[in-house]
Structures are given as C-alpha cells and as structure tokens.
Design a protein around this motif. Structure first.
Motif, PDB file in Angstrom:
ATOM      1  N   PRO A   1      19.670  -5.455 -26.428  1.00 25.33           N
ATOM      2  CA  PRO A   1      20.319  -5.493 -25.115  1.00 25.33           C
ATOM      3  C   PRO A   1      21.719  -4.896 -25.183  1.00 25.33           C
ATOM      4  N   GLY A   2      22.015  -4.047 -24.236  1.00 22.45           N
ATOM      5  CA  GLY A   2      23.309  -3.365 -24.224  1.00 22.45           C
ATOM      6  C   GLY A   2      23.185  -1.888 -24.507  1.00 22.45           C
ATOM      7  N   ILE A   3      22.110  -1.485 -25.188  1.00 21.33           N
ATOM      8  CA  ILE A   3      21.915  -0.054 -25.431  1.00 21.33           C
ATOM      9  C   ILE A   3      21.201   0.549 -24.224  1.00 21.33           C
ATOM     10  N   THR A   4      21.578   1.744 -23.856  1.00 18.49           N
ATOM     11  CA  THR A   4      20.920   2.417 -22.742  1.00 18.49           C
ATOM     12  C   THR A   4      19.747   3.230 -23.256  1.00 18.49           C
ATOM     13  N   THR A   5      18.832   3.556 -22.366  1.00 20.48           N
ATOM     14  CA  THR A   5      17.654   4.315 -22.797  1.00 20.48           C
ATOM     15  C   THR A   5      18.044   5.690 -23.318  1.00 20.48           C
ATOM     16  N   ASN A   6      19.039   6.326 -22.700  1.00 20.55           N
ATOM     17  CA  ASN A   6      19.463   7.646 -23.177  1.00 20.55           C
ATOM     18  C   ASN A   6      20.103   7.559 -24.558  1.00 20.55           C
ATOM     19  N   LEU A   7      20.905   6.518 -24.770  1.00 24.06           N
ATOM     20  CA  LEU A   7      21.565   6.375 -26.068  1.00 24.06           C
ATOM     21  C   LEU A   7      20.556   6.049 -27.160  1.00 24.06           C
ATOM     22  N   LEU A   8      19.586   5.182 -26.861  1.00 25.69           N
ATOM     23  CA  LEU A   8      18.545   4.876 -27.844  1.00 25.69           C
ATOM     24  C   LEU A   8      17.774   6.132 -28.214  1.00 25.69           C
ATOM     25  N   ALA A   9      17.420   6.926 -27.211  1.00 28.07           N
ATOM     26  CA  ALA A   9      16.693   8.168 -27.483  1.00 28.07           C
ATOM     27  C   ALA A   9      17.517   9.096 -28.365  1.00 28.07           C
ATOM     28  N   ALA A  10      18.812   9.182 -28.089  1.00 24.28           N
ATOM     29  CA  ALA A  10      19.683  10.050 -28.881  1.00 24.28           C
ATOM     30  C   ALA A  10      19.788   9.556 -30.323  1.00 24.28           C
ATOM     31  N   ARG A  11      19.923   8.240 -30.488  1.00 22.72           N
ATOM     32  CA  ARG A  11      20.033   7.703 -31.846  1.00 22.72           C
ATOM     33  C   ARG A  11      18.744   7.942 -32.632  1.00 22.72           C
ATOM     34  N   LEU A  12      17.607   7.728 -31.997  1.00 22.46           N
ATOM     35  CA  LEU A  12      16.337   7.934 -32.694  1.00 22.46           C
ATOM     36  C   LEU A  12      16.142   9.398 -33.061  1.00 22.46           C
ATOM     37  N   ARG A  13      16.537  10.306 -32.177  1.00 24.27           N
ATOM     38  CA  ARG A  13      16.427  11.736 -32.510  1.00 24.27           C
ATOM     39  C   ARG A  13      17.283  12.062 -33.723  1.00 24.27           C
ATOM     40  N   ALA A  14      18.515  11.552 -33.736  1.00 20.78           N
ATOM     41  CA  ALA A  14      19.411  11.824 -34.864  1.00 20.78           C
ATOM     42  C   ALA A  14      18.861  11.220 -36.155  1.00 20.78           C
ATOM     43  N   MET A  15      18.283  10.032 -36.050  1.00 18.05           N
ATOM     44  CA  MET A  15      17.735   9.384 -37.245  1.00 18.05           C
ATOM     45  C   MET A  15      16.487  10.108 -37.745  1.00 18.05           C
ATOM     46  N   GLU A  16      15.691  10.659 -36.828  1.00 20.93           N
ATOM     47  CA  GLU A  16      14.549  11.479 -37.243  1.00 20.93           C
ATOM     48  C   GLU A  16      15.023  12.732 -37.953  1.00 20.93           C
ATOM     49  N   THR A  17      16.042  13.370 -37.390  1.00 20.82           N
ATOM     50  CA  THR A  17      16.576  14.592 -37.991  1.00 20.82           C
ATOM     51  C   THR A  17      17.113  14.325 -39.394  1.00 20.82           C
ATOM     52  N   ALA A  18      17.727  13.147 -39.574  1.00 16.30           N
ATOM     53  CA  ALA A  18      18.280  12.786 -40.880  1.00 16.30           C
ATOM     54  C   ALA A  18      17.210  12.313 -41.846  1.00 16.30           C
ATOM     55  N   GLY A  19      15.983  12.134 -41.373  1.00 12.20           N
ATOM     56  CA  GLY A  19      14.903  11.687 -42.231  1.00 12.20           C
ATOM     57  C   GLY A  19      14.866  10.186 -42.457  1.00 12.20           C
ATOM     58  N   LEU A  20      15.518   9.419 -41.561  1.00 14.22           N
ATOM     59  CA  LEU A  20      15.553   7.964 -41.708  1.00 14.22           C
ATOM     60  C   LEU A  20      14.379   7.286 -41.024  1.00 14.22           C
ATOM     61  N   VAL A  21      13.908   7.845 -39.927  1.00 11.48           N
ATOM     62  CA  VAL A  21      12.775   7.273 -39.199  1.00 11.48           C
ATOM     63  C   VAL A  21      11.758   8.366 -38.903  1.00 11.48           C
ATOM     64  N   ALA A  22      10.543   7.931 -38.650  1.00 11.02           N
ATOM     65  CA  ALA A  22       9.466   8.843 -38.264  1.00 11.02           C
ATOM     66  C   ALA A  22       8.671   8.186 -37.157  1.00 11.02           C
ATOM     67  N   ARG A  23       8.021   9.010 -36.346  1.00  7.41           N
ATOM     68  CA  ARG A  23       7.161   8.492 -35.286  1.00  7.41           C
ATOM     69  C   ARG A  23       5.728   8.422 -35.788  1.00  7.41           C
ATOM     70  N   ARG A  24       5.143   7.250 -35.646  1.00  5.25           N
ATOM     71  CA  ARG A  24       3.744   7.056 -36.006  1.00  5.25           C
ATOM     72  C   ARG A  24       2.897   7.375 -34.786  1.00  5.25           C
ATOM     73  N   ALA A  25       1.921   8.258 -34.941  1.00  4.29           N
ATOM     74  CA  ALA A  25       1.091   8.677 -33.811  1.00  4.29           C
ATOM     75  C   ALA A  25       0.353   7.496 -33.211  1.00  4.29           C
TER      76      ALA A  25
END
Length: 222
Positions: A47-71
């Motif tokens: 709570p407190g994070i916006t949908t746009n900010l969450l999306a941005a953080r996840l994109r950055a973390m994917e780019t850094a190789g920290l997270v991946a999306r499971r199909a």
C-alpha cells in the motif's frame, strides 16, 4: 524512459545501491522471497505504491536480472537466482531495523508473511523438518534445515507437522512470546503430525527480541 541514476563509483557497495536503492525495490524483493507474485498481488501487498511506479520498478528489476516473469494468465513475477542472493541482505536489514521498532504506528501495514521471514534470523538451527502453517486462509511452508530456514507462501507437499489456527494465535506464539504448547492446550492452535518434530520446531526459534534491540539502541545513545 528516464536514465537510471548511478553513484558513479567503482565500488561494490555503490554498484549494489545503483541497482536496489530506489524506493520500493527492496520491499518488492522481500515480498518475492515468499514466492512468485502476480502484479495485482504486489500492488495489494505494498500500500502506498502506485501502479505506474510498481510497473517501473519491475521493469528496472527485470533489466537488472533480479526478477523474471513466469508465463501464465496472469503472469507472475519471481526472483531470479541473482535476485534471490539478496535474501541474507534482507534478513540482516530486518535484524538491524529492529533497533527502530517499537509499537506499530497507527498508519503501519502489517503482513504475517513479513513476520515469518523474520523467523530466519531467530532460527537456532539443528532441525530437519517441513512444517505447514495454516494461518486463516493462508498457507506457508517452513522448511527447516540444519543451519537455515526457508519460508514460502504455499502448501507443503509432505509436511512433518501441520499447525493451524487464527492469525491472532500465531501472532501470540511467534511475536508475543506466548508458549506454543500452552496455546495448543487452550485450543487456540491445532497441531497434527510428529510430536517430536513439533517440540523441536518450537524450541528452535529464539524469542522475539525487537524490544531488546530497541532497548540496546536507546542505551547506546545515552
């Protein structure tokens, strides 16, 4: 997309902070330590994070190789092997952060999953067992190894012990230092499985020491 900021220092600490010091990043890692999460799960749990900010953080973390999306439908986010290496850092940050914890503030959000992650630093070691906690409608697998504890939010495949009860009973046991056997006798917790494993498990968890950490921090400033 805005260029990612950097400390521009040839230092491992600075390089690490280049990747994880943005607000919310480490809390996303903390939540994913419990297992894969849908985007909507993360949004609800932070709570407190916006949908746009969450999306941005996840994109950055994917780019850094920290997270991946499971199909899947919907897709789930999970930590990569590199992201999972942050686990001991998260655990130690929690240990250090206990110096600044007192009673929960009126505006604080709590989550039993975060509390269960804190058990990692309270585990004495010496137990080999799988325990399933049924906390209301939520299910958690605690896999005890000789010197480590793994916590995942899922049903355990072959638990040695199953402990069930309402959230308040687990809070009393794990965070208010009420004796687990007494809670069982009072009917607040139900335990099914190997009695010897159950005795070993609740004996292997050190008392919740956030009050002691707070007192030590206060003493250090006087």
């Amino acid at each position: 997309m805005a260029k990612r900021r950097s400390y521009d220092q040839f230092c491992g600490v600075a390089r690490a902070l280049d990747q994880v010091s943005e607000r919310w990043t480490l809390l996303i890692v903390r939540n994913l330590l419990l297992g894969p999460r849908r985007y909507s799960d993360l949004l609800a749990e932070l709570p407190g994070i916006t949908t746009n900010l969450l999306a941005a953080r996840l994109r950055a973390m994917e780019t850094a190789g920290l997270v991946a999306r499971r199909a899947g439908h919907p897709a789930r986010y999970e930590l990569t092997a590199l992201g999972a290496e942050l686990e001991p850092i998260i655990v130690e940050l929690g240990r250090w952060g206990a110096h600044f914890m007192d009673q929960p503030r009126r505006t604080d959000t709590s989550n039993i999953g975060w509390g269960l992650l804190a058990l990692k630093r309270r585990y004495r070691g010496g137990v080999r067992a799988v325990v399933e906690l049924r906390i209301g409608e939520r299910r958690f697998e605690l896999a005890f190894e000789a010197s480590s504890l793994h916590v995942r939010e899922r049903e355990a495949a072959r638990p040695d012990v199953v402990v069930a009860g309402p959230l308040e009973a687990f809070q009393a046991w794990l965070f208010k230092d009420q004796a687990a056997p007494a809670l069982v006798r009072e009917g607040k917790l139900a335990v099914d499985g190997d009695p010897s494993v159950w005795r070993a498990v609740h004996a292997a968890l050190l008392p919740n020491d956030w009050k002691g950490a707070r007192a030590r921090a206060a003493a250090a400033t006087t």
